[in-house]
Motif scaffolding. Structure first.
Motif, PDB file in Angstrom:
ATOM      1  N   TRP A 151      53.887  54.267  29.567  1.00  0.00           N
ATOM      2  CA  TRP A 151      52.665  54.746  28.951  1.00  0.00           C
ATOM      3  C   TRP A 151      52.599  56.195  28.618  1.00  0.00           C
ATOM      4  N   GLN A 152      51.950  56.592  27.602  1.00  0.00           N
ATOM      5  CA  GLN A 152      51.950  58.068  27.338  1.00  0.00           C
ATOM      6  C   GLN A 152      50.318  58.302  26.952  1.00  0.00           C
ATOM      7  N   VAL A 153      50.045  59.359  28.069  1.00  0.00           N
ATOM      8  CA  VAL A 153      48.471  59.875  28.150  1.00  0.00           C
ATOM      9  C   VAL A 153      48.448  61.194  27.396  1.00  0.00           C
ATOM     10  N   GLU A 154      47.370  61.208  26.330  1.00  0.00           N
ATOM     11  CA  GLU A 154      47.186  62.404  25.985  1.00  0.00           C
ATOM     12  C   GLU A 154      45.597  62.707  25.663  1.00  0.00           C
ATOM     13  N   TRP A 155      45.219  63.843  25.284  1.00  0.00           N
ATOM     14  CA  TRP A 155      43.878  63.984  25.034  1.00  0.00           C
ATOM     15  C   TRP A 155      43.762  64.451  23.481  1.00  0.00           C
ATOM     16  N   ASP A 156      42.828  63.543  22.869  1.00  0.00           N
ATOM     17  CA  ASP A 156      42.829  63.410  21.468  1.00  0.00           C
ATOM     18  C   ASP A 156      41.502  64.250  20.840  1.00  0.00           C
ATOM     19  N   PRO A 157      41.817  65.542  20.366  1.00  0.00           N
ATOM     20  CA  PRO A 157      40.372  66.252  20.215  1.00  0.00           C
ATOM     21  C   PRO A 157      39.612  65.665  19.103  1.00  0.00           C
ATOM     22  N   ASN A 158      40.065  64.989  18.499  1.00  0.00           N
ATOM     23  CA  ASN A 158      39.846  64.381  16.933  1.00  0.00           C
ATOM     24  C   ASN A 158      38.837  63.132  17.345  1.00  0.00           C
ATOM     25  N   ALA A 159      39.063  62.424  18.517  1.00  0.00           N
ATOM     26  CA  ALA A 159      38.293  61.287  18.822  1.00  0.00           C
ATOM     27  C   ALA A 159      37.131  61.473  19.566  1.00  0.00           C
ATOM     28  N   GLY A 160      36.393  60.327  20.198  1.00  0.00           N
ATOM     29  CA  GLY A 160      35.178  60.641  20.842  1.00  0.00           C
ATOM     30  C   GLY A 160      34.055  60.034  20.139  1.00  0.00           C
ATOM     31  N   PHE A 161      32.985  60.105  20.978  1.00  0.00           N
ATOM     32  CA  PHE A 161      31.633  59.434  20.178  1.00  0.00           C
ATOM     33  C   PHE A 161      31.261  60.822  19.648  1.00  0.00           C
ATOM     34  N   HIS A 162      29.823  60.519  19.274  1.00  0.00           N
ATOM     35  CA  HIS A 162      28.976  61.495  18.152  1.00  0.00           C
ATOM     36  C   HIS A 162      28.658  62.659  18.899  1.00  0.00           C
ATOM     37  N   CYS A 163      28.416  62.329  20.357  1.00  0.00           N
ATOM     38  CA  CYS A 163      28.002  63.376  21.270  1.00  0.00           C
ATOM     39  C   CYS A 163      29.118  64.009  22.022  1.00  0.00           C
ATOM     40  N   THR A 164      30.257  63.709  21.900  1.00  0.00           N
ATOM     41  CA  THR A 164      31.424  64.277  22.821  1.00  0.00           C
ATOM     42  C   THR A 164      32.416  64.801  21.777  1.00  0.00           C
ATOM     43  N   LEU A 165      33.185  65.627  22.319  1.00  0.00           N
ATOM     44  CA  LEU A 165      34.526  66.493  21.490  1.00  0.00           C
ATOM     45  C   LEU A 165      35.680  65.911  22.130  1.00  0.00           C
ATOM     46  N   GLY A 166      36.212  64.741  21.485  1.00  0.00           N
ATOM     47  CA  GLY A 166      37.644  64.190  22.051  1.00  0.00           C
ATOM     48  C   GLY A 166      37.580  63.344  22.922  1.00  0.00           C
ATOM     49  N   ASP A 167      38.577  62.734  23.114  1.00  0.00           N
ATOM     50  CA  ASP A 167      38.449  61.546  24.012  1.00  0.00           C
ATOM     51  C   ASP A 167      40.047  60.946  24.403  1.00  0.00           C
ATOM     52  N   LEU A 168      40.065  60.341  25.363  1.00  0.00           N
ATOM     53  CA  LEU A 168      41.455  59.859  25.906  1.00  0.00           C
ATOM     54  C   LEU A 168      42.401  59.024  24.740  1.00  0.00           C
ATOM     55  N   SER A 169      43.586  59.117  24.877  1.00  0.00           N
ATOM     56  CA  SER A 169      44.534  58.385  24.019  1.00  0.00           C
ATOM     57  C   SER A 169      45.662  57.858  24.893  1.00  0.00           C
ATOM     58  N   VAL A 170      45.826  56.588  24.901  1.00  0.00           N
ATOM     59  CA  VAL A 170      46.896  55.844  25.626  1.00  0.00           C
ATOM     60  C   VAL A 170      47.919  54.951  24.574  1.00  0.00           C
ATOM     61  N   CYS A 171      49.154  55.642  24.773  1.00  0.00           N
ATOM     62  CA  CYS A 171      49.672  54.498  23.961  1.00  0.00           C
ATOM     63  C   CYS A 171      51.122  54.223  24.665  1.00  0.00           C
ATOM     64  N   GLU A 172      51.819  53.040  24.088  1.00  0.00           N
ATOM     65  CA  GLU A 172      52.980  52.476  24.775  1.00  0.00           C
ATOM     66  C   GLU A 172      54.181  53.245  23.873  1.00  0.00           C
ATOM     67  N   ARG A 173      55.153  53.595  25.138  1.00  0.00           N
ATOM     68  CA  ARG A 173      56.498  54.227  24.677  1.00  0.00           C
ATOM     69  C   ARG A 173      57.681  53.424  25.229  1.00  0.00           C
ATOM     70  N   HIS A 174      58.346  52.898  24.101  1.00  0.00           N
ATOM     71  CA  HIS A 174      59.790  52.102  24.381  1.00  0.00           C
ATOM     72  C   HIS A 174      60.525  52.705  25.102  1.00  0.00           C
ATOM     73  N   PRO A 175      61.245  52.361  26.303  1.00  0.00           N
ATOM     74  CA  PRO A 175      62.321  53.260  27.030  1.00  0.00           C
ATOM     75  C   PRO A 175      63.450  53.731  25.797  1.00  0.00           C
ATOM     76  N   LYS A 176      63.622  53.346  24.804  1.00  0.00           N
ATOM     77  CA  LYS A 176      64.384  53.807  23.920  1.00  0.00           C
ATOM     78  C   LYS A 176      63.991  54.994  23.386  1.00  0.00           C
ATOM     79  N   GLN A 177      62.648  55.256  23.419  1.00  0.00           N
ATOM     80  CA  GLN A 177      62.080  56.611  22.833  1.00  0.00           C
ATOM     81  C   GLN A 177      62.050  57.543  23.911  1.00  0.00           C
ATOM     82  N   VAL A 178      62.073  57.442  25.099  1.00  0.00           N
ATOM     83  CA  VAL A 178      62.162  58.282  26.248  1.00  0.00           C
ATOM     84  C   VAL A 178      63.633  58.637  26.806  1.00  0.00           C
ATOM     85  N   ILE A 179      63.857  59.941  26.728  1.00  0.00           N
ATOM     86  CA  ILE A 179      65.326  60.347  27.108  1.00  0.00           C
ATOM     87  C   ILE A 179      64.960  61.082  28.280  1.00  0.00           C
ATOM     88  N   PRO A 180      65.229  60.700  29.657  1.00  0.00           N
ATOM     89  CA  PRO A 180      64.971  61.268  30.726  1.00  0.00           C
ATOM     90  C   PRO A 180      66.137  62.310  31.386  1.00  0.00           C
TER      91      PRO A 180
END
Length: 636
Positions: free
Chosen positions: A126-155
């Motif tokens: 999982w990749q967790v980020e803060w999206d400043p363009n998301a959120g409710f009308h009364c908030t600025l930003g919201d969480l963003s969680v997406c899946e990252r395949h192990p081929k996309q992640v180079i340790p």
């Protein structure tokens, strides 16, 4: 314009990426083969001494079948435990926040994708980020969680724990126009530098480029970020999780006007901020009021000519309260990589866990071979006609055919020979390899819901399914552990960046829907020395009862059994029925709220009638009337 020194940094990180990819490429190639087995690849590896591989004509995809048999669509629910007794209410608020995020971020789709990727590849991210363009009308930003395949992640090579790494790369295929719009740069004609991060077919797509992102530990132990495409730097943040703002180029004071209030400089630059100024008064959890403005430093009173006023008797300067200053509190930073790894089964010396495909690869190859061999044998078999020499058979599709013979003796020489090949041994070996694969993964017929001849009763069948589930318990524990880490990281990002109160909704124990807000300032505390700090001292786990709660039919049946056993009280009394329907409403039973309200109304009517009857009886005191109706209040 690219940041100064970005070319040198880009060369540095590109070199490290190339080295990490060389170390990781053998595993990425295995990932393509594993995915091919899952999708039903027909190729059979060449046997020893053979010139080339042979394609199967009939594949029984046991890899797909056995992986799908393990799919668990349940999203583990968060359980947060407070370490300090005064933080119990905050722990419940964190749970409500995470439950809302699970629904808003559509975790069911993410979980469904990982339920296949994890057993196939041994792990997923999982990749967790803060999206400043998301959120409710009364908030600025919201969480963003997406899946990252192990081929996309180079340790980082040689390190098998994400949190112990010094850096970790993420390769993402993005639209060129999107990156130019987001970062305000011009990307020259670039193509995807790593197509395998997006697909296994190796085909380039016009307009897509590979964005290289590296998260790294900086000198202070925080998390930095560097991102680039080809020869174009996109981001260069030494401390990317820190808040950023304009500060004076000369003295570093935060900008509050067109000129620096300390040195008067008018030149400012973007830099990380360590503290924030309060815009409103805050009341801490212990009731302490933190004012947004504090009295300034005392300063001497000056005369119009600039001289300092003094006391006529003592000659001491006369002091007055200085202009108020804003209270500052530290910013919170997660200081953790935004990547959460979910493993299949933990193995020594590996970052990812064990792959189920690797474990049963030999059996899948054998099943494909035997399936193809059986089909070839059956297709090559058939019926053959024996005819006298010189006699031909008409081969048209007419129903009535003419056979001309020279003499009656030729008739006895006409016959049919059926050639049927024995495939019993091949079928036996195919089923044996299938049984081996199931046994290796710990999956039984009862666990799959098939007929199980070894289970002679319902109890035996359930015992067989439970035994299989026990062998798979390690995978469930790894799933629960990964979700617990994910929930902790999500809370840390909300605590760091959710400046406005975040609206929440949750159900109370009585089934009533409650509305509240997650306010990060509720977690602000002050120690004995007067220093402010953010309280993130909670234990994050998953609720073991969430799996049962997801199987609501089973849960409702268990509640019904408890009710019939008298666990809610006498089954014929309204109080018992009210307790029953309250619990059913909490677990989502259809129309339970209506039944609960109807029983509550009937109880209230009985109470009112009893009180009215008690008032009509002379000599019955208020206490006696209350005692007479007290039995109607139980459980409400």
């Amino acid at each position: 314009m690219q940041p100064q020194g970005s070319a040198a940094k880009r060369a540095k990180w590109q070199g490290r990426l190339d080295y990490a990819k060389r170390s990781y490429d053998p595993l990425r190639q295995k990932m393509d083969r594993r995915q091919a087995y899952y999708t039903g690849d027909h190729s059979i590896p060449a046997a020893s001494g053979a010139s080339k591989a042979k394609d199967a004509t009939n594949v029984r995809n046991i890899v797909y079948e056995l992986i799908e048999s393990q799919v668990d669509s349940t999203v583990p629910q968060p359980r947060v435990t407070a370490i300090h007794p005064e933080d119990k209410e905050l722990a419940r608020k964190i749970e409500a926040l995470l439950l809302n995020q699970i629904r808003l971020l559509n975790f069911k789709e993410l979980n469904d994708l990982q339920e296949r990727t994890v057993p196939i590849q041994g792990g997923d991210y999982w990749q967790v980020e803060w999206d400043p363009n998301a959120g409710f009308h009364c908030t600025l930003g919201d969480l963003s969680v997406c899946e990252r395949h192990p081929k996309q992640v180079i340790p980082q090579p040689g390190v098998y724990d994400v949190e112990k790494m010094e850096y970790i790369f993420v390769l993402v295929s993005q639209s060129r126009e999107y990156l130019e719009r987001r970062y305000g740069v011009k990307i020259e004609e670039e193509s995807e530098s790593d197509v395998s991060a997006r697909t296994a077919d190796g085909e380039y797509v016009e307009g897509l480029v590979t964005q290289n992102i590296v998260y790294f530990r900086n000198r202070k132990g925080g998390i930095g970020l560097f991102s680039w495409v080809g020869d174009q730097t996109l981001e260069d943040l030494e401390d990317y999780q820190a808040r950023r703002g304009e500060v004076c180029c000369e003295c570093g004071t935060r900008r509050t006007a067109d000129a620096c209030p300390v040195c008067g400089s008018k030149k400012f630059r973007q830099a990380p901020l360590e503290a924030q100024e309060l815009e409103r008064n805050i009341t801490l959890a212990d009731g302490t009021l933190v004012p947004a403005l504090e009295p300034g430093e005392p300063e001497p009173v000056k005369n119009p000519d600039g001289s300092i006023q003094t006391d006529l008797l003592t000659g001491e300067p006369i002091w007055q309260e200085g202009p108020p200053v804003r209270t500052t509190i530290p910013y919170y930073k997660p200081n953790a990589f935004p990547m959460v790894l979910r493993r299949n089964v933990r193995l020594f010396g590996q970052l990812l866990g064990s792959s189920d495909v690797d474990v049963i690869e030999d059996q899948q190859i054998a099943v494909s071979k035997f399936g193809t061999k059986i089909e070839e044998k059956l297709l090559k078999g058939g019926s053959y006609v024996t005819l006298p020499e010189g006699v031909n058979v008409e081969t048209t599709d007419r129903e009535l055919k003419v056979l001309r013979m020279r003499n009656p003796a030729d008739k006895s020489m006409i016959g049919v020979v059926n050639v049927q090949v024995d495939t019993s041994r091949d079928q036996n070996m195919l089923e044996t390899n299938y049984a081996w694969a199931k046994s290796t993964l710990g999956i039984t017929d009862a666990f799959q819901g098939k007929y199980d001849a070894s289970a002679t009763s319902g109890t035996a069948k359930q015992f067989s399914a439970n035994q299989s589930a026990g062998r798979l318990q390690s995978k469930r524990e790894m799933k629960n552990q990964a979700y617990a880490k994910l929930y902790k990281l999500m809370f840390q990002f909300m605590l760091a960046y959710a400046d406005e109160p975040y609206p929440l909704t949750y159900q109370q124990p009585d089934g009533q829907q409650q509305f509240t807000h997650f306010d990060r300032y509720d977690f602000l505390k002050q120690d004995a020395a007067g220093e402010f700090y953010w309280c993130d001292e909670f234990i994050f786990e998953v609720d073991p009862a969430s799996n049962l709660a997801s199987n609501r039919e089973t849960l409702w049946s268990m509640i019904d059994v408890k009710y019939q056993a008298g666990a809610f009280g006498p089954i014929n009394e309204l109080q018992s029925q009210y307790r029953l329907w309250t619990l059913l409403a909490e677990t989502g039973y259809p129309h339970a709220e209506a039944m609960k309200a109807s029983i509550k109304q009937e109880i209230d009517e009985q109470k009112a009638a009893a009180l009215q009857a008690a008032g009509a009886q002379p000599g019955l005191t208020g206490q006696a009337a209350a005692a007479d109706t007290g039995h109607l209040e139980g459980g409400l």
